[in-house]
Design a protein around this motif. Structure first.
Motif, PDB file in Angstrom:
ATOM      1  N   ALA A  35       0.701  -1.135   0.297  1.00 53.44           N
ATOM      2  CA  ALA A  35      -0.303   0.159   0.155  1.00 53.44           C
ATOM      3  C   ALA A  35       1.258   1.481   0.299  1.00 53.44           C
ATOM      4  O   ALA A  35       0.472   2.362  -1.051  1.00 53.44           O
ATOM      5  CB  ALA A  35      -0.757   0.545   1.171  1.00 53.44           C
ATOM      6  N   ASN A  36       2.138   1.365   0.636  1.00 54.54           N
ATOM      7  CA  ASN A  36       3.211   2.204   0.484  1.00 54.54           C
ATOM      8  C   ASN A  36       3.856   2.503  -0.481  1.00 54.54           C
ATOM      9  O   ASN A  36       4.008   3.418  -0.997  1.00 54.54           O
ATOM     10  CB  ASN A  36       3.876   2.217   2.196  1.00 54.54           C
ATOM     11  N   ALA A  37       3.535   2.107  -1.704  1.00 51.88           N
ATOM     12  CA  ALA A  37       4.438   1.685  -3.080  1.00 51.88           C
ATOM     13  C   ALA A  37       3.638   1.610  -4.243  1.00 51.88           C
ATOM     14  O   ALA A  37       2.503   2.650  -3.944  1.00 51.88           O
ATOM     15  CB  ALA A  37       5.443   0.982  -2.322  1.00 51.88           C
ATOM     16  N   ASN A  38       4.255   1.166  -5.073  1.00 52.18           N
ATOM     17  CA  ASN A  38       3.172   1.466  -6.320  1.00 52.18           C
ATOM     18  C   ASN A  38       1.706   0.414  -6.315  1.00 52.18           C
ATOM     19  O   ASN A  38       1.973  -0.897  -5.619  1.00 52.18           O
ATOM     20  CB  ASN A  38       4.186   1.170  -7.676  1.00 52.18           C
ATOM     21  N   PRO A  39       1.323   0.333  -6.605  1.00 50.00           N
ATOM     22  CA  PRO A  39      -0.462  -0.017  -5.780  1.00 50.00           C
ATOM     23  C   PRO A  39      -0.657  -1.278  -6.818  1.00 50.00           C
ATOM     24  O   PRO A  39      -1.760  -1.972  -6.825  1.00 50.00           O
ATOM     25  CB  PRO A  39      -2.168   1.071  -6.363  1.00 50.00           C
ATOM     26  N   VAL A  40       0.346  -1.584  -7.931  1.00 49.17           N
ATOM     27  CA  VAL A  40      -0.259  -3.070  -8.788  1.00 49.17           C
ATOM     28  C   VAL A  40       0.317  -4.048  -7.663  1.00 49.17           C
ATOM     29  O   VAL A  40       1.514  -4.517  -7.260  1.00 49.17           O
ATOM     30  CB  VAL A  40       1.330  -2.989 -10.351  1.00 49.17           C
ATOM     31  N   SER A  41      -0.162  -5.167  -7.365  1.00 52.53           N
ATOM     32  CA  SER A  41       0.062  -6.219  -7.282  1.00 52.53           C
ATOM     33  C   SER A  41      -0.879  -7.355  -7.703  1.00 52.53           C
ATOM     34  O   SER A  41      -1.222  -7.271  -8.464  1.00 52.53           O
ATOM     35  CB  SER A  41      -0.711  -6.596  -5.564  1.00 52.53           C
ATOM     36  N   LEU A  42      -0.260  -9.154  -7.655  1.00 54.85           N
ATOM     37  CA  LEU A  42      -0.592 -10.029  -8.485  1.00 54.85           C
ATOM     38  C   LEU A  42      -0.887 -10.627  -7.245  1.00 54.85           C
ATOM     39  O   LEU A  42      -0.279 -10.560  -6.178  1.00 54.85           O
ATOM     40  CB  LEU A  42       0.324 -10.273  -9.029  1.00 54.85           C
ATOM     41  N   VAL A  43      -1.839 -11.469  -7.447  1.00 51.95           N
ATOM     42  CA  VAL A  43      -2.961 -12.367  -6.228  1.00 51.95           C
ATOM     43  C   VAL A  43      -3.712 -13.562  -7.205  1.00 51.95           C
ATOM     44  O   VAL A  43      -3.787 -13.456  -8.753  1.00 51.95           O
ATOM     45  CB  VAL A  43      -4.067 -12.201  -6.134  1.00 51.95           C
TER      46      VAL A  43
END
Length: 136
Positions: A23-31
């Motif tokens: 959350a404190n960095a780039n919002p790109v996330s993979l699940v």
């Protein structure tokens, strides 16, 4: 019905964990839900977090191999879920370009692996490609 509620609740917790870690960095996330014997290749930049749900991990034979383009640039965190109980299994840094991890868990359950970049390596390696292989 109770099993379905537990699974939905667990998935919700996993999603919250994966987004809170990045959350404190780039919002790109993979699940991604991984299958036995499956290999998954991705590229991770600074601030990205990738979460792998590894169902039916076992006490013996569970193995995760991480192959990356640069040693020491990826860190991981394991969580274990069984019968509605979640355990924090700790962190590691993939110290070599081919790193084997994920052995010897308590009983059949769901293993969750969250991968992130090592902060001190993002200047030298802004983008790191990797492959994760889940064998059981």
């Amino acid at each position: 019905m109770k099993k379905l509620q537990l699974r939905v609740g667990f998935l919700f917790i996993v999603l919250l964990l994966s987004f809170s870690l990045t959350a404190n960095a780039n919002p790109v996330s993979l699940v991604q839900v991984a299958s036995y014997g499956g290999s998954y290749s991705h590229t991770m930049e600074s601030g990205n977090g990738h979460t792998y749900i590894l169902p039916n991990a076992r006490t013996s034979g569970t193995s995760i191999t991480i192959s990356s383009s640069a040693a020491g640039t990826i860190k991981g965190h394991y969580y274990w879920s069984y019968n509605g109980v979640n355990l924090d299994l700790g962190t590691f840094t993939a110290t070599s370009m081919t790193y084997n991890t994920g052995n010897a868990y308590y009983t059949a359950g769901t293993l969750v692996l969250v991968l992130e970049r090592v902060d001190s390596t993002t200047t030298d390696y802004p983008s790191v490609s990797y492959t994760i292989t889940y064998n059981n």
